[in-house]
Design an enzyme around this catalytic site. Sequence first.
Site, PDB file in Angstrom:
ATOM      1  N   ARG A   1      50.152  43.845  49.095  1.00 21.66           N
ATOM      2  CA  ARG A   1      49.421  42.771  49.782  1.00 21.66           C
ATOM      3  C   ARG A   1      50.358  41.618  50.115  1.00 21.66           C
ATOM      4  NH1 ARG A   1      45.534  43.199  45.115  1.00 21.66           N
ATOM      5  NH2 ARG A   1      44.099  44.780  45.829  1.00 21.66           N
TER       6      ARG A   1
ATOM      7  N   ASP B   1      34.410  47.599  55.398  1.00 25.89           N
ATOM      8  CA  ASP B   1      34.153  48.434  54.219  1.00 25.89           C
ATOM      9  C   ASP B   1      32.739  48.997  54.349  1.00 25.89           C
ATOM     10  OD1 ASP B   1      35.734  48.623  51.279  1.00 25.89           O
ATOM     11  OD2 ASP B   1      33.597  49.123  51.197  1.00 25.89           O
ATOM     12  N   SER B   2      32.530  50.158  53.738  1.00 26.81           N
ATOM     13  CA  SER B   2      31.194  50.759  53.815  1.00 26.81           C
ATOM     14  C   SER B   2      30.248  50.168  52.766  1.00 26.81           C
ATOM     15  CB  SER B   2      31.283  52.276  53.632  1.00 26.81           C
ATOM     16  OG  SER B   2      31.891  52.561  52.392  1.00 26.81           O
TER      17      SER B   2
ATOM     18  N   ASN C   1      31.637  52.428  58.602  1.00 22.99           N
ATOM     19  CA  ASN C   1      32.512  53.541  58.260  1.00 22.99           C
ATOM     20  C   ASN C   1      33.834  53.335  59.000  1.00 22.99           C
ATOM     21  OD1 ASN C   1      33.817  56.095  59.086  1.00 22.99           O
ATOM     22  ND2 ASN C   1      32.234  57.000  57.805  1.00 22.99           N
ATOM     23  N   ALA C   2      34.943  53.398  58.270  1.00 23.72           N
ATOM     24  CA  ALA C   2      36.238  53.038  58.861  1.00 23.72           C
ATOM     25  C   ALA C   2      36.578  53.914  60.076  1.00 23.72           C
ATOM     26  CB  ALA C   2      37.328  53.145  57.798  1.00 23.72           C
TER      27      ALA C   2
ATOM     28  N   ASP D   1      43.745  51.303  53.575  1.00 24.78           N
ATOM     29  CA  ASP D   1      43.918  51.640  52.154  1.00 24.78           C
ATOM     30  C   ASP D   1      42.651  52.353  51.658  1.00 24.78           C
ATOM     31  OD1 ASP D   1      44.614  51.676  49.448  1.00 24.78           O
ATOM     32  OD2 ASP D   1      43.867  49.647  49.101  1.00 24.78           O
TER      33      ASP D   1
ATOM     34  N   CYS E   1      45.913  57.035  47.468  1.00 21.75           N
ATOM     35  CA  CYS E   1      45.891  56.940  46.005  1.00 21.75           C
ATOM     36  C   CYS E   1      45.505  58.287  45.383  1.00 21.75           C
ATOM     37  CB  CYS E   1      44.942  55.828  45.554  1.00 21.75           C
ATOM     38  SG  CYS E   1      43.254  56.043  46.137  1.00 21.75           S
TER      39      CYS E   1
HETATM   40  N1  SAH Z   1      42.077  47.808  49.930  1.00 18.76           N
HETATM   41  C1  SAH Z   1      41.317  47.490  48.737  1.00 18.76           C
HETATM   42  C2  SAH Z   1      40.968  48.687  47.910  1.00 18.76           C
HETATM   43  C3  SAH Z   1      40.260  49.780  48.652  1.00 18.76           C
HETATM   44  S1  SAH Z   1      39.349  50.871  47.640  1.00 18.76           S
HETATM   45  C4  SAH Z   1      42.081  46.450  47.919  1.00 18.76           C
HETATM   46  O1  SAH Z   1      43.168  46.057  48.305  1.00 18.76           O
HETATM   47  O2  SAH Z   1      41.555  46.032  46.887  1.00 18.76           O
HETATM   48  C5  SAH Z   1      38.542  51.821  48.823  1.00 18.76           C
HETATM   49  C6  SAH Z   1      37.385  51.133  49.535  1.00 18.76           C
HETATM   50  O3  SAH Z   1      36.946  51.995  50.558  1.00 18.76           O
HETATM   51  C7  SAH Z   1      36.152  50.842  48.680  1.00 18.76           C
HETATM   52  O4  SAH Z   1      35.863  49.476  48.762  1.00 18.76           O
HETATM   53  C8  SAH Z   1      35.031  51.662  49.333  1.00 18.76           C
HETATM   54  O5  SAH Z   1      33.774  50.980  49.360  1.00 18.76           O
HETATM   55  C9  SAH Z   1      35.539  51.836  50.731  1.00 18.76           C
HETATM   56  N2  SAH Z   1      35.092  53.010  51.468  1.00 18.76           N
HETATM   57  C10 SAH Z   1      34.877  54.262  51.027  1.00 18.76           C
HETATM   58  N3  SAH Z   1      34.567  55.087  52.053  1.00 18.76           N
HETATM   59  C11 SAH Z   1      34.572  54.323  53.186  1.00 18.76           C
HETATM   60  C12 SAH Z   1      34.358  54.585  54.562  1.00 18.76           C
HETATM   61  N4  SAH Z   1      34.088  55.814  54.984  1.00 18.76           N
HETATM   62  N5  SAH Z   1      34.495  53.573  55.430  1.00 18.76           N
HETATM   63  C13 SAH Z   1      34.796  52.329  55.015  1.00 18.76           C
HETATM   64  N6  SAH Z   1      35.014  52.026  53.720  1.00 18.76           N
HETATM   65  C14 SAH Z   1      34.906  52.999  52.808  1.00 18.76           C
END
Ligand code: SAH
Length: 397
Positions: A214, A252-253, A280-281, A301, A341
């Site tokens: 970050r 974020d979802s 949804n991303a 991420d 991850c």
């Molecule tokens: N980037 C964050 C950590 C991400 S963890 C940080 O720096 O702290 C992964 C995230 O993806 C979670 O918050 C989860 O709610 C979200 N997520 C899971 N599936 C998703 C999707 N299809 N679209 C968007 N977000 C999603």
Amino acid sequence: MTADSLPRIYLRPGGDKRLRRGHPWVYSNEIRMDDETKALPAGTLVSLHRVDGKPLGVGTFNPHCLIAFRRFTRDAGVTVDHAFLRTRLESALALRRRLFAAPFYRLVHGDADGLPGLVVDRFGDVLAVQTATAGTEALLPSILAALDEALKPRAVVLRNDGAFRRLENLDTYVRVAKGDVDDPVEVHEGDLAFLADPVKGQKTGWFLDQRDNRAFMARLCRDARVLDLYCYGGGFAISAAAGGAAEVTAVDSSEPALGLARRAAVLNGVDGRCTFVQGNAFEELERLAQAGERFQVVIADPPAFVKSRKDLAMGLKGYRKLARLAAAVAEPGGFLFLASCSHNVDTDRFAEESARGIATAGRTGRIIRSAGAAPDHPVHPNLPESAYLKSLVLHLD
Ligand code: SAH
């Protein structure tokens, strides 16, 4: 109790090569599973021996699990008692105190800290604890007592709701073992304050592992239009805004995650430049691309796409597609951060899929950084899969 009084288990002939090289696990098919051994309760502390009787160390044993033995120590003369756990904890703490000025870090990271199956995240005077094995679950009373002595935490949350516990036939639960945690807890990274939710948030409540990534990305964000995908509590988004981004869109979802992010943006005085969007991303990326939206910095991420080996092919496709769609909305001269991850995806494979995705988007560029997790998530030198976090930063043409 000394190691002498522990139940003994024996390797099958020739099975000690990996252990001698420093690997800390023994698989169930490498152990002589006689009736006595099979009858040991899951999580029993045992002394491990070669077939000729030579002692190989002390650890926890679960006869019903593929990773049946996890070694805590090669010293066959000691057992894993309160004093032992306290010493390991103190040494993990000493390392973090050297690494960080403020008490916000992963205090214990499993095998790499000599405490297999245990994770402890420290958010100031609140601890989030995960026990992943029957062995650490059995040791939990001693672990909690040792943590209490070493840190005197105000509250301790047991975040034992991870799917990984099923591999050990453990039930899943979240329990506040000490104190009260009614509200999210502040986590400080440098000059910024975030909100972790150790009870209702994801995993332990905050992703400490991305701290250095970050900070690196924030330096690229001055005056930039930034897109943060999978933003959780706004770790990248708020760092980017504090680093001088002109505007940040974060997706974020999860509505509760976005709630943490919105509150943290206010805490840091950057809410005017951050927009948090539920969605949804993948769908959001397609929509943004069609609408002609472009960003100077794109961050992706995601959660682990490969949770077990059987998801490998699908998961790799997911990383490739994400790289393709994310590259498509990056401006020429912009930057792209990609992370995985997934334990089961190694650095080379992740880089390969990312590179293919970017090429498929018709883009070229160069990798300017390749990094893992922050140093409070150490890697066991003989367990490459403990380097679970991989990330790449690309500068795109
Ligand atoms: N980037 C964050 C950590 C991400 S963890 C940080 O720096 O702290 C992964 C995230 O993806 C979670 O918050 C989860 O709610 C979200 N997520 C899971 N599936 C998703 C999707 N299809 N679209 C968007 N977000 C999603």
